[in-house]
Design a protein around this motif. Structure first.
Motif, PDB file in Angstrom:
ATOM      1  N   GLU A 173       1.530  -3.712  -0.254  1.00  0.00           N
ATOM      2  CA  GLU A 173       2.991  -3.625  -0.337  1.00  0.00           C
ATOM      3  C   GLU A 173       3.564  -4.661  -1.315  1.00  0.00           C
ATOM      4  OE1 GLU A 173       6.554  -2.005   0.140  1.00  0.00           O
ATOM      5  OE2 GLU A 173       4.731  -1.207   1.041  1.00  0.00           O
ATOM      6  N   MET A 174       3.075  -5.906  -1.249  1.00  0.00           N
ATOM      7  CA  MET A 174       3.617  -6.988  -2.080  1.00  0.00           C
ATOM      8  C   MET A 174       3.149  -6.919  -3.529  1.00  0.00           C
ATOM      9  SD  MET A 174       3.632 -10.333   0.383  1.00  0.00           S
ATOM     10  CE  MET A 174       2.201 -10.056   1.419  1.00  0.00           C
ATOM     11  N   ILE A 175       2.005  -6.316  -3.760  1.00  0.00           N
ATOM     12  CA  ILE A 175       1.409  -6.278  -5.096  1.00  0.00           C
ATOM     13  C   ILE A 175       2.304  -5.513  -6.078  1.00  0.00           C
ATOM     14  CG2 ILE A 175      -0.022  -4.184  -5.055  1.00  0.00           C
ATOM     15  CD1 ILE A 175      -2.386  -5.959  -5.832  1.00  0.00           C
ATOM     16  N   LYS A 176       3.123  -4.624  -5.546  1.00  0.00           N
ATOM     17  CA  LYS A 176       4.025  -3.822  -6.382  1.00  0.00           C
ATOM     18  C   LYS A 176       5.031  -4.695  -7.121  1.00  0.00           C
ATOM     19  CE  LYS A 176       3.586  -0.026  -3.130  1.00  0.00           C
ATOM     20  NZ  LYS A 176       4.215   0.688  -2.033  1.00  0.00           N
ATOM     21  N   GLU A 177       5.403  -5.841  -6.527  1.00  0.00           N
ATOM     22  CA  GLU A 177       6.355  -6.756  -7.160  1.00  0.00           C
ATOM     23  C   GLU A 177       5.820  -7.325  -8.469  1.00  0.00           C
ATOM     24  OE1 GLU A 177       7.861  -9.719  -4.481  1.00  0.00           O
ATOM     25  OE2 GLU A 177       8.035  -8.263  -2.863  1.00  0.00           O
ATOM     26  N   PHE A 178       4.507  -7.287  -8.653  1.00  0.00           N
ATOM     27  CA  PHE A 178       3.888  -7.793  -9.874  1.00  0.00           C
ATOM     28  C   PHE A 178       3.706  -6.684 -10.910  1.00  0.00           C
ATOM     29  CE2 PHE A 178       2.532 -10.710  -6.558  1.00  0.00           C
ATOM     30  CZ  PHE A 178       2.774 -11.937  -7.154  1.00  0.00           C
ATOM     31  N   GLY A 179       4.160  -5.482 -10.585  1.00  0.00           N
ATOM     32  CA  GLY A 179       3.985  -4.354 -11.489  1.00  0.00           C
ATOM     33  C   GLY A 179       2.608  -3.730 -11.401  1.00  0.00           C
ATOM     34  N   VAL A 180       1.841  -4.113 -10.393  1.00  0.00           N
ATOM     35  CA  VAL A 180       0.482  -3.619 -10.219  1.00  0.00           C
ATOM     36  C   VAL A 180       0.527  -2.325  -9.415  1.00  0.00           C
ATOM     37  CG1 VAL A 180      -1.767  -4.126  -9.186  1.00  0.00           C
ATOM     38  CG2 VAL A 180      -0.468  -5.942 -10.297  1.00  0.00           C
ATOM     39  N   THR A 181      -0.225  -1.353  -9.863  1.00  0.00           N
ATOM     40  CA  THR A 181      -0.340  -0.108  -9.109  1.00  0.00           C
ATOM     41  C   THR A 181      -1.779   0.038  -8.619  1.00  0.00           C
ATOM     42  OG1 THR A 181      -0.819   1.140 -11.116  1.00  0.00           O
ATOM     43  CG2 THR A 181       1.469   1.103 -10.387  1.00  0.00           C
ATOM     44  N   VAL A 182      -1.907   0.634  -7.453  1.00  0.00           N
ATOM     45  CA  VAL A 182      -3.222   0.933  -6.889  1.00  0.00           C
ATOM     46  C   VAL A 182      -3.229   2.435  -6.674  1.00  0.00           C
ATOM     47  CG1 VAL A 182      -4.859   0.488  -5.043  1.00  0.00           C
ATOM     48  CG2 VAL A 182      -3.267  -1.310  -5.743  1.00  0.00           C
ATOM     49  N   SER A 183      -4.093   3.118  -7.398  1.00  0.00           N
ATOM     50  CA  SER A 183      -4.089   4.583  -7.350  1.00  0.00           C
ATOM     51  C   SER A 183      -5.258   5.090  -6.531  1.00  0.00           C
ATOM     52  CB  SER A 183      -4.137   5.139  -8.774  1.00  0.00           C
ATOM     53  OG  SER A 183      -5.280   4.628  -9.427  1.00  0.00           O
ATOM     54  N   GLY A 184      -5.434   6.386  -6.568  1.00  0.00           N
ATOM     55  CA  GLY A 184      -6.543   7.023  -5.876  1.00  0.00           C
ATOM     56  C   GLY A 184      -6.086   7.725  -4.615  1.00  0.00           C
ATOM     57  N   ASN A 185      -7.017   8.426  -3.990  1.00  0.00           N
ATOM     58  CA  ASN A 185      -6.718   9.165  -2.762  1.00  0.00           C
ATOM     59  C   ASN A 185      -6.322   8.239  -1.623  1.00  0.00           C
ATOM     60  OD1 ASN A 185      -7.219  11.610  -3.977  1.00  0.00           O
ATOM     61  ND2 ASN A 185      -9.366  11.658  -3.338  1.00  0.00           N
ATOM     62  N   ASP A 186      -6.939   7.055  -1.560  1.00  0.00           N
ATOM     63  CA  ASP A 186      -6.632   6.093  -0.505  1.00  0.00           C
ATOM     64  C   ASP A 186      -6.451   4.711  -1.143  1.00  0.00           C
ATOM     65  OD1 ASP A 186      -6.399   4.470   1.734  1.00  0.00           O
ATOM     66  OD2 ASP A 186      -7.924   5.578   2.846  1.00  0.00           O
ATOM     67  N   PRO A 187      -5.226   4.378  -1.578  1.00  0.00           N
ATOM     68  CA  PRO A 187      -4.985   3.094  -2.232  1.00  0.00           C
ATOM     69  C   PRO A 187      -5.416   1.884  -1.399  1.00  0.00           C
ATOM     70  CG  PRO A 187      -3.096   4.523  -2.516  1.00  0.00           C
ATOM     71  CD  PRO A 187      -4.014   5.204  -1.538  1.00  0.00           C
ATOM     72  N   LEU A 188      -5.315   1.980  -0.086  1.00  0.00           N
ATOM     73  CA  LEU A 188      -5.711   0.879   0.783  1.00  0.00           C
ATOM     74  C   LEU A 188      -7.204   0.578   0.632  1.00  0.00           C
ATOM     75  CD1 LEU A 188      -3.900  -0.702   2.719  1.00  0.00           C
ATOM     76  CD2 LEU A 188      -4.727   0.733   4.565  1.00  0.00           C
ATOM     77  N   ILE A 189      -8.018   1.618   0.648  1.00  0.00           N
ATOM     78  CA  ILE A 189      -9.464   1.434   0.487  1.00  0.00           C
ATOM     79  C   ILE A 189      -9.783   0.981  -0.942  1.00  0.00           C
ATOM     80  CG2 ILE A 189     -11.677   2.672   0.382  1.00  0.00           C
ATOM     81  CD1 ILE A 189     -10.789   4.195   2.875  1.00  0.00           C
ATOM     82  N   ASN A 190      -9.086   1.526  -1.926  1.00  0.00           N
ATOM     83  CA  ASN A 190      -9.327   1.126  -3.317  1.00  0.00           C
ATOM     84  C   ASN A 190      -8.996  -0.344  -3.535  1.00  0.00           C
ATOM     85  OD1 ASN A 190     -10.140   3.707  -3.833  1.00  0.00           O
ATOM     86  ND2 ASN A 190      -8.254   4.335  -4.851  1.00  0.00           N
TER      87      ASN A 190
END
Length: 184
Positions: A97-114
Motif C-alpha cells: 500500500e505505501m510503496i505506491k507513494e514512491f511511484g512504484v508499481t507491483v504488477s502480476g496476477n498476485d502483486p502481494l506474492i510478487n
C-alpha cells in the motif's frame, strides 16, 4: 539571470517542494528542518562560492543533477527499505500500500506474492513474525528494541515462524522470507 538558469531553478524548487511534502510525514525530518531554521535565524549570512560562477553553467549542471537524482523511481526493494526505516517491521500488505507513494508499481496476477518474492530475492530483508503475523525487516539490522516494540505491537517476536533451531538461523540473516509472507 538567463532563462535557462531561471528555468532550472524553478524546476529544482518544484522538485524540492514535492520531496519535502513526502518527507514531512517523517518526525525526524520535521525536527531536522526546525533545527535548520533555528540555525539560519541566528547565523550570519554566508555568500556561496558558487554564486560567482556563470549562471548558465550552474543552471545546466543543476538541471542535470536534478534530473538524475529525482526522476528515478526506486526499485521495489529500495522503496521497501525506506518504508521499513521510517515505520519499523512492516507487513507485505502494508508495504504494498505505501510503496505506491514512491511511484512504484507491483504488477502480476498476485502483486502481494510478487512483492514478497522481490523482497526475499533482494537479499536485504528477512521475514519475522510479530504476534504470529509475518513482517519484513532488514537482514543486517537488529530488531527494534523492546522499548520501540510498543510502537509495533506487544508480544514475543518469532523469526519466520521457525522452530528454536531455525530461529538462530533467522537471527543470523539466513531466512529468505518464505512463501507465507505474502499473506501479511
Amino acid at each position: 539571470m538567463s532563462t535557462t538558469a531561471s528555468s532550472a531553478i524553478s524546476a529544482m524548487r518544484a522538485l524540492r517542494a514535492e520531496i519535502e511534502g513526502r518527507l514531512l510525514h517523517n518526525e525526524d525530518y520535521r525536527a531536522f528542518m526546525a533545527l535548520n531554521k533555528a540555525i539560519d535565524e541566528v547565523s550570519p549570512p554566508i555568500r556561496s562560492e558558487i554564486a560567482s560562477e556563470p549562471h548558465s553553467e550552474i543552471g545546466r549542471v543543476m538541471k542535470r543533477i536534478g534530473e538524475e537524482l529525482f526522476s528515478k523511481v526506486p526499485s521495489q526493494p529500495e522503496a521497501a527499505g525506506r518504508i521499513l526505516s521510517d515505520y519499523g517491521p512492516t507487513t507485505t500488505a502494508d508495504i504494498l500500500e505505501m510503496i505506491k507513494e514512491f511511484g512504484v508499481t507491483v504488477s502480476g496476477n498476485d502483486p502481494l506474492i510478487n512483492l514478497s518474492s522481490s523482497l526475499s530475492k533482494s537479499g536485504h530483508f528477512r521475514s519475522i513474525r510479530i504476534n504470529g503475523v509475518p513482517h519484513w525487516w532488514f537482514k543486517d539490522r537488529p530488531l527494534p528494541s523492546a522499548s520501540s516494540k510498543e510502537a509495533i505491537g506487544t508480544g514475543s517476536l518469532e523469526f519466520g515462524g521457525l522452530t528454536d533451531a531455525g530461529a538462530s538461523a533467522a537471527d543470523s540473516g539466513s531466512s529468505d522470507g518464505g512463501s507465507d509472507d505474502a499473506a501479511a
